[in-house]
Design an enzyme around this catalytic site. Structure first.
Site, PDB file in Angstrom:
ATOM      1  N   ASP A 140      19.812 -20.520 104.453  1.00 10.86           N
ATOM      2  CA  ASP A 140      21.179 -20.309 105.065  1.00 10.86           C
ATOM      3  C   ASP A 140      21.280 -20.077 106.374  1.00 10.86           C
ATOM      4  O   ASP A 140      20.017 -19.583 106.921  1.00 10.86           O
ATOM      5  CB  ASP A 140      21.752 -19.247 104.201  1.00 10.86           C
ATOM      6  CG  ASP A 140      23.077 -18.980 104.364  1.00 10.86           C
ATOM      7  OD1 ASP A 140      23.905 -20.012 104.489  1.00 10.86           O
ATOM      8  OD2 ASP A 140      23.526 -17.808 104.872  1.00 10.86           O
ATOM      9  N   ASP A 164      24.631 -18.926 108.953  1.00 12.29           N
ATOM     10  CA  ASP A 164      25.211 -17.548 109.043  1.00 12.29           C
ATOM     11  C   ASP A 164      24.868 -16.610 108.169  1.00 12.29           C
ATOM     12  O   ASP A 164      24.936 -16.524 106.976  1.00 12.29           O
ATOM     13  CB  ASP A 164      26.892 -18.127 108.998  1.00 12.29           C
ATOM     14  CG  ASP A 164      27.269 -19.223 109.617  1.00 12.29           C
ATOM     15  OD1 ASP A 164      26.981 -19.229 110.850  1.00 12.29           O
ATOM     16  OD2 ASP A 164      28.134 -19.896 109.223  1.00 12.29           O
ATOM     17  N   GLY A 216      29.445 -18.082 102.789  1.00 10.46           N
ATOM     18  CA  GLY A 216      28.754 -18.970 102.166  1.00 10.46           C
ATOM     19  C   GLY A 216      29.806 -19.864 101.681  1.00 10.46           C
ATOM     20  O   GLY A 216      29.478 -21.133 101.431  1.00 10.46           O
ATOM     21  N   SER A 271      28.143 -24.280 106.908  1.00  7.91           N
ATOM     22  CA  SER A 271      29.069 -24.727 108.172  1.00  7.91           C
ATOM     23  C   SER A 271      29.068 -26.026 108.602  1.00  7.91           C
ATOM     24  O   SER A 271      28.048 -26.638 108.564  1.00  7.91           O
ATOM     25  CB  SER A 271      28.623 -23.726 109.140  1.00  7.91           C
ATOM     26  OG  SER A 271      29.235 -23.929 110.280  1.00  7.91           O
ATOM     27  N   LYS A 272      30.251 -26.611 109.057  1.00  3.94           N
ATOM     28  CA  LYS A 272      30.200 -28.011 109.687  1.00  3.94           C
ATOM     29  C   LYS A 272      29.830 -27.647 111.189  1.00  3.94           C
ATOM     30  O   LYS A 272      29.649 -28.605 111.860  1.00  3.94           O
ATOM     31  CB  LYS A 272      31.521 -28.489 109.645  1.00  3.94           C
ATOM     32  CG  LYS A 272      32.083 -28.899 108.110  1.00  3.94           C
ATOM     33  CD  LYS A 272      33.404 -29.388 108.179  1.00  3.94           C
ATOM     34  CE  LYS A 272      33.555 -30.292 106.999  1.00  3.94           C
ATOM     35  NZ  LYS A 272      34.338 -29.848 105.754  1.00  3.94           N
ATOM     36  N   ASN A 273      29.552 -26.355 111.823  1.00  3.66           N
ATOM     37  CA  ASN A 273      29.225 -26.110 113.047  1.00  3.66           C
ATOM     38  C   ASN A 273      27.691 -26.115 113.031  1.00  3.66           C
ATOM     39  O   ASN A 273      27.311 -25.568 114.170  1.00  3.66           O
ATOM     40  CB  ASN A 273      29.932 -24.997 113.369  1.00  3.66           C
ATOM     41  CG  ASN A 273      31.613 -24.801 113.872  1.00  3.66           C
ATOM     42  OD1 ASN A 273      32.089 -26.102 114.330  1.00  3.66           O
ATOM     43  ND2 ASN A 273      32.267 -24.436 112.846  1.00  3.66           N
ATOM     44  N   ASP A 332      22.500 -14.892 102.168  1.00  6.83           N
ATOM     45  CA  ASP A 332      23.286 -13.726 102.307  1.00  6.83           C
ATOM     46  C   ASP A 332      24.467 -13.458 101.663  1.00  6.83           C
ATOM     47  O   ASP A 332      24.936 -12.738 101.676  1.00  6.83           O
ATOM     48  CB  ASP A 332      23.279 -13.242 103.782  1.00  6.83           C
ATOM     49  CG  ASP A 332      24.458 -14.385 104.518  1.00  6.83           C
ATOM     50  OD1 ASP A 332      24.729 -15.083 104.195  1.00  6.83           O
ATOM     51  OD2 ASP A 332      25.447 -13.756 105.271  1.00  6.83           O
TER      52      ASP A 332
HETATM   53  P1  B16 Z   1      32.608 -23.501 109.301  1.00  7.30           P
HETATM   54  P2  B16 Z   1      26.391 -20.463 105.596  1.00  7.30           P
HETATM   55  C1  B16 Z   1      29.268 -20.510 105.991  1.00  7.30           C
HETATM   56  O1  B16 Z   1      27.980 -20.616 106.514  1.00  7.30           O
HETATM   57  C2  B16 Z   1      29.984 -19.134 106.474  1.00  7.30           C
HETATM   58  O2  B16 Z   1      29.200 -17.976 105.663  1.00  7.30           O
HETATM   59  C3  B16 Z   1      31.185 -19.100 105.716  1.00  7.30           C
HETATM   60  O3  B16 Z   1      31.902 -17.890 105.993  1.00  7.30           O
HETATM   61  C4  B16 Z   1      32.099 -20.228 106.360  1.00  7.30           C
HETATM   62  O4  B16 Z   1      33.294 -20.288 105.906  1.00  7.30           O
HETATM   63  C5  B16 Z   1      31.186 -21.602 105.996  1.00  7.30           C
HETATM   64  O5  B16 Z   1      29.848 -21.563 106.793  1.00  7.30           O
HETATM   65  C6  B16 Z   1      31.892 -22.724 106.840  1.00  7.30           C
HETATM   66  O6  B16 Z   1      31.792 -22.598 108.390  1.00  7.30           O
HETATM   67  O7  B16 Z   1      33.998 -23.214 109.137  1.00  7.30           O
HETATM   68  O8  B16 Z   1      31.740 -23.187 110.522  1.00  7.30           O
HETATM   69  O9  B16 Z   1      32.408 -25.008 108.975  1.00  7.30           O
HETATM   70  O10 B16 Z   1      26.554 -18.813 105.370  1.00  7.30           O
HETATM   71  O11 B16 Z   1      26.611 -21.134 104.282  1.00  7.30           O
HETATM   72  O12 B16 Z   1      25.447 -20.813 106.745  1.00  7.30           O
HETATM   73 MG    MG Z   2      25.355 -17.091 104.861  1.00 11.37          MG
END
Ligand code: B16
Ligand code: MG
Length: 215
Positions: A8, A10, A46, A116-118, A170
Site C-alpha cells: 500500500d 499512503d 485505504g 490513490s489517484k495521486n 495500514d
Molecule cells: P486520492 P492508500 C488511499 O491511499 C488513502 O489511504 C485514502 O485515505 C485516500 O482516500 C485514497 O488513497 C484516495 O486517494 O484522493 O489521492 O486519490 O492508502 O490506498 O495508498
Molecule cells: Mg494506506
C-alpha cells in the site's frame, strides 16, 4: 512460496496519510464541521476519495447534491496536492527502501497497490518511481478497497498468482481487500489490531521477520 510483495502507499511507504488528514480537516472546517477527528480519519484510510468525503459529511445534517460532492472532493484534492509540493524522499517511511532492495536481491517481485489517484505524483516526488515491478492504483480501478481489484490488478501486472502474494497494509479496508483477493496480509500502523491480518507489525523494520512466516 511468496513470489511478490504488494505495498500500500499512503501510510505504508510514505507519510502522506497525515497530509490527507490535514486536507480533510481544512475542508471540514470550511463546512463548519468542528468535530472531524483523527478517529474519523482512520476510517478514511485505504478507501476512495468519494468514500472518504462521506466520512466527513456524516458529521453534518446538510444535504449535498452529487455535483456538490464532486466539487468538495475536488477542493480537498487541490488542498492535498498542493501540500504534496514539499514531499521528498525524506518522507519515505523508515526501512521501506532497504526492504524493497532486499526483496529484489531475493528475486521476490514488488508492486504498489494504492487507492490513490495521486500515486504517480507521490512515487515521483519521493524517488520511489521505478523501484517497483508494477504499480496498480486508483487510476487503474473501478472499485476501491475493500474490493480486491487494486491488488488483483497488481498481481496480474506482475504475472504472479494471488496466493503467492503478500500485501502490506495500514488500513482495515486494505486488509479486507487482500484477504478477499486470496492473498496474505501484513498489517502495519493503524491496521495493527485487525484480526483478519496474517501478521501484524509495528514498523517496516519487522517486515524481514514477518516474511519468514510465509516461507
Ligand atoms: P486520492 P492508500 C488511499 O491511499 C488513502 O489511504 C485514502 O485515505 C485516500 O482516500 C485514497 O488513497 C484516495 O486517494 O484522493 O489521492 O486519490 O492508502 O490506498 O495508498
Ligand atoms: Mg494506506
Amino acid at each position: 512460496m511468496i513470489k511478490a510483495v504488494i505495498f500500500d502507499l499512503d501510510g505504508v511507504l510514505v507519510t502522506t496519510d497525515e497530509l490527507h488528514f490535514e486536507a480533510w480537516k481544512t475542508l471540514a472546517d470550511k463546512l463548519d464541521i468542528k468535530d472531524f477527528t483523527k478517529a474519523d480519519n482512520v476510517r478514511q484510510r485505504g478507501v476512495s476519495r468519494m468514500a472518504s468525503l462521506e466520512v466527513v459529511l456524516e458529521k453534518t445534517d446538510r444535504a449535498f447534491s452529487e455535483e456538490e460532492k464532486l466539487a468538495l472532493a475536488e477542493e480537498k484534492n487541490e488542498i492535498y496536492v498542493s501540500s504534496l509540493s514539499a514531499l521528498s524522499e525524506t518522507d519515505v517511511l523508515s526501512g521501506a527502501n532497504e526492504f524493497i532492495d532486499y526483496l529484489k536481491s531475493k528475486g521476490i517481485k514488488t508492486a504498489v497497490g494504492s487507492a490513490s489517484k495521486n500515486t504517480p505524483l507521490i512515487l515521483e516526488k519521493t524517488k520511489l518511481a521505478g523501484k517497483f515491478d508494477a504499480v496498480s492504483c486508483g487510476l487503474d480501478t473501478t472499485k476501491s478497497k475493500p474490493d480486491p481489484e487494486v491488488f488483483l490488478i497488481a498481481a496480474k501486472k506482475l504475472g504472479v498468482a494471488p496466493c503467492d502474494c503478500v500485501v502490506v497494509e495500514d488500513s482495515d479496508a486494505g486488509i479486507e481487500a487482500a484477504k478477499t483477493g486470496g492473498m496474505y496480509a501484513i498489517a502495519v500502523g493503524a491496521a495493527e489490531y485487525n484480526p483478519k491480518a496474517d501478521v501484524a507489525i509495528k514498523a517496516l523494520e519487522s517486515l524481514y521477520r514477518a516474511l519468514t512466516i510465509f516461507a
